[in-house]
Structures are given as structure tokens and as C-alpha cells.
Design a protein around this motif. Sequence first.
Motif, mmCIF file in Angstrom:
data_model
loop_
_atom_site.group_PDB
_atom_site.id
_atom_site.type_symbol
_atom_site.label_atom_id
_atom_site.label_comp_id
_atom_site.label_asym_id
_atom_site.label_seq_id
_atom_site.Cartn_x
_atom_site.Cartn_y
_atom_site.Cartn_z
ATOM 1 N N ARG A 170 -12.568 0.881 -1.063
ATOM 2 C CA ARG A 170 -11.824 0.021 -0.566
ATOM 3 C C ARG A 170 -11.966 0.759 0.898
ATOM 4 O O ARG A 170 -11.456 0.268 1.943
ATOM 5 C CB ARG A 170 -10.537 0.198 -0.893
ATOM 6 N N GLY A 171 -13.062 1.477 1.390
ATOM 7 C CA GLY A 171 -13.210 2.167 2.653
ATOM 8 C C GLY A 171 -11.454 2.612 3.219
ATOM 9 O O GLY A 171 -11.802 2.790 4.380
ATOM 10 N N ASP B 190 -0.522 10.395 -2.956
ATOM 11 C CA ASP B 190 -0.215 9.830 -1.866
ATOM 12 C C ASP B 190 -0.976 8.721 -0.987
ATOM 13 O O ASP B 190 -0.922 8.137 0.616
ATOM 14 C CB ASP B 190 1.035 10.458 -0.607
ATOM 15 N N ALA B 191 -2.448 9.276 -0.737
ATOM 16 C CA ALA B 191 -3.889 8.962 0.354
ATOM 17 C C ALA B 191 -3.717 6.999 0.209
ATOM 18 O O ALA B 191 -3.241 6.502 -1.058
ATOM 19 C CB ALA B 191 -4.813 9.170 -0.543
ATOM 20 N N THR B 192 -4.419 6.359 1.457
ATOM 21 C CA THR B 192 -3.747 5.618 1.334
ATOM 22 C C THR B 192 -5.014 4.586 1.115
ATOM 23 O O THR B 192 -6.160 5.169 0.494
ATOM 24 C CB THR B 192 -4.459 6.166 3.372
ATOM 25 N N ALA B 193 -4.326 4.102 -0.304
ATOM 26 C CA ALA B 193 -4.850 2.913 -0.989
ATOM 27 C C ALA B 193 -5.335 1.684 -0.809
ATOM 28 O O ALA B 193 -4.447 1.823 -0.593
ATOM 29 C CB ALA B 193 -5.582 3.867 -2.423
ATOM 30 N N ARG C 194 10.084 2.196 -10.985
ATOM 31 C CA ARG C 194 9.649 1.095 -11.539
ATOM 32 C C ARG C 194 8.359 0.274 -10.658
ATOM 33 O O ARG C 194 8.021 1.567 -9.519
ATOM 34 C CB ARG C 194 11.021 -0.404 -10.863
ATOM 35 N N TRP C 195 7.991 -0.616 -10.888
ATOM 36 C CA TRP C 195 7.003 -1.290 -10.400
ATOM 37 C C TRP C 195 7.420 -1.897 -8.884
ATOM 38 O O TRP C 195 8.143 -2.847 -9.107
ATOM 39 C CB TRP C 195 5.509 -2.242 -11.204
ATOM 40 N N VAL C 196 6.062 -1.836 -7.724
ATOM 41 C CA VAL C 196 7.063 -2.215 -6.128
ATOM 42 C C VAL C 196 5.537 -2.696 -5.892
ATOM 43 O O VAL C 196 4.235 -2.366 -6.110
ATOM 44 C CB VAL C 196 7.326 -1.324 -5.808
ATOM 45 N N SER C 197 5.809 -4.016 -4.698
ATOM 46 C CA SER C 197 4.058 -4.477 -4.408
ATOM 47 C C SER C 197 4.398 -4.784 -3.085
ATOM 48 O O SER C 197 3.511 -4.836 -2.316
ATOM 49 C CB SER C 197 4.346 -6.531 -4.444
ATOM 50 N N ASN C 198 5.585 -2.815 -2.760
ATOM 51 C CA ASN C 198 5.036 -2.983 -1.196
ATOM 52 C C ASN C 198 4.096 -1.863 -0.740
ATOM 53 O O ASN C 198 4.551 -1.430 0.366
ATOM 54 C CB ASN C 198 6.622 -3.337 -0.165
ATOM 55 N N GLN C 199 4.218 -1.202 -1.473
ATOM 56 C CA GLN C 199 3.494 -0.016 -0.918
ATOM 57 C C GLN C 199 1.344 -0.155 -1.124
ATOM 58 O O GLN C 199 1.079 -0.214 -1.680
ATOM 59 C CB GLN C 199 3.090 1.136 -2.377
ATOM 60 N N ARG C 200 1.698 0.178 0.367
ATOM 61 C CA ARG C 200 0.312 -0.623 0.902
ATOM 62 C C ARG C 200 -0.828 0.889 0.976
ATOM 63 O O ARG C 200 -1.923 1.058 1.161
ATOM 64 C CB ARG C 200 0.258 -1.584 1.888
ATOM 65 N N SER C 201 -0.152 1.919 1.179
ATOM 66 C CA SER C 201 -0.546 3.151 1.600
ATOM 67 C C SER C 201 -1.213 4.405 0.023
ATOM 68 O O SER C 201 -0.947 5.496 0.901
ATOM 69 C CB SER C 201 -0.285 3.580 3.045
#
Length: 186
Positions: free
Chosen positions: A164-165, A183-186, A87-94
Amino acid sequence: MSTEDVEVRRSTRRRRTVSARREGGRVVVLIPASMSRAEERKWVERMLTKLKAGESRRRPSDDDLLRRAADLSERYLGGHARPRSIRWVSNQRSRWGSCTPADGSIRISDRLQGMPSYVVDYVILHELAHLLVAGHNRDFWTLLRSYPKLERARGFLDGVALARGLDIADDADEGDDDASVADATA
């Protein structure tokens, strides 16, 4: 979509072409000024259908993701990776995606919505491979090597992260257990 969400713009410079695009929360349909009201209604309906079809290709539903994952598993992993849910999730920022092998669940960051399908496929395939191999070791990367757009997708995600730096994974880390573009921060 209701008619109040649609704005029709007539142009005297337009002779035959009709186009549609999203601007904020509304759809803008561009038509020739000479078009009759009946033709306008027909074309607005046609363009809304076309726009919706394009958006659903770029932003698949959770059910679409599950079908896509099954197809990718079959094509590239011999059907061995079988997620119970994706599923799609919106809480993954990293992370671009994550997987819990114990329960067979995969989560895909909604930041991927609208990215090219080969990139989304790579991230799904990456997480499917985690159902079979937990870390990012040589066995893991061997599973992914059959995906023909592996390097292109990884490069795309590296570019997004760089723009995005944010941190990007290094290809030299492919043998390590800690590195991956998915798994890269992005």
C-alpha cells in the motif's frame, strides 16, 4: 439471506462439483447443468450455510473477538491481560489496533477483517500485551515472543503496508518505545 441475493449459474462443463462465492452484493452458486431443481435448492442452502460459516471465521463479531482475546490471553499471557471490551472499528487508518489500558478497551481496525487468523490473533495479542506493558520496550516484546507466528504475522503486515506504499516498522526498533507493526501506518 434472501433468494434475490443469490444467483445460480448452471454449467454443462461441471459434472459433480458445486461452489459458491461472493460477487459484489450477491452470492453466486455454480452447479452442474444436470442438477434437478430440488437438488439445486438443497445445494444453494448448503452452500449459503458454508459460505456464511467461512465468512464468520474470517470476520468475527465483537463478541467473537472478546472470546478470542480471552483465549489468547490464557494461552500466551497466563490469563493476565483481561480486556473489558474489544471491538472492530472503521476509523483507524494509521494503526492495526489500539488499546486504552486505563479502561481496558481494545479497538481492532476493520482493515484486518478477512486477513489470516494468525495475523488477527497477533494484533489482538499485541494489544493485550499493552494492557500489561504500556510501551514497546524489551518487556513488551518478551511477552509476545511466546506467540509462535509472531514473525510471520509481522512480516505479513509489513507486506500489506509495503504493497500500500505505507510506512513499516523496523525489527531493529523492538527495544524502542515507539515502534511496532501493530501501530505501523497501513
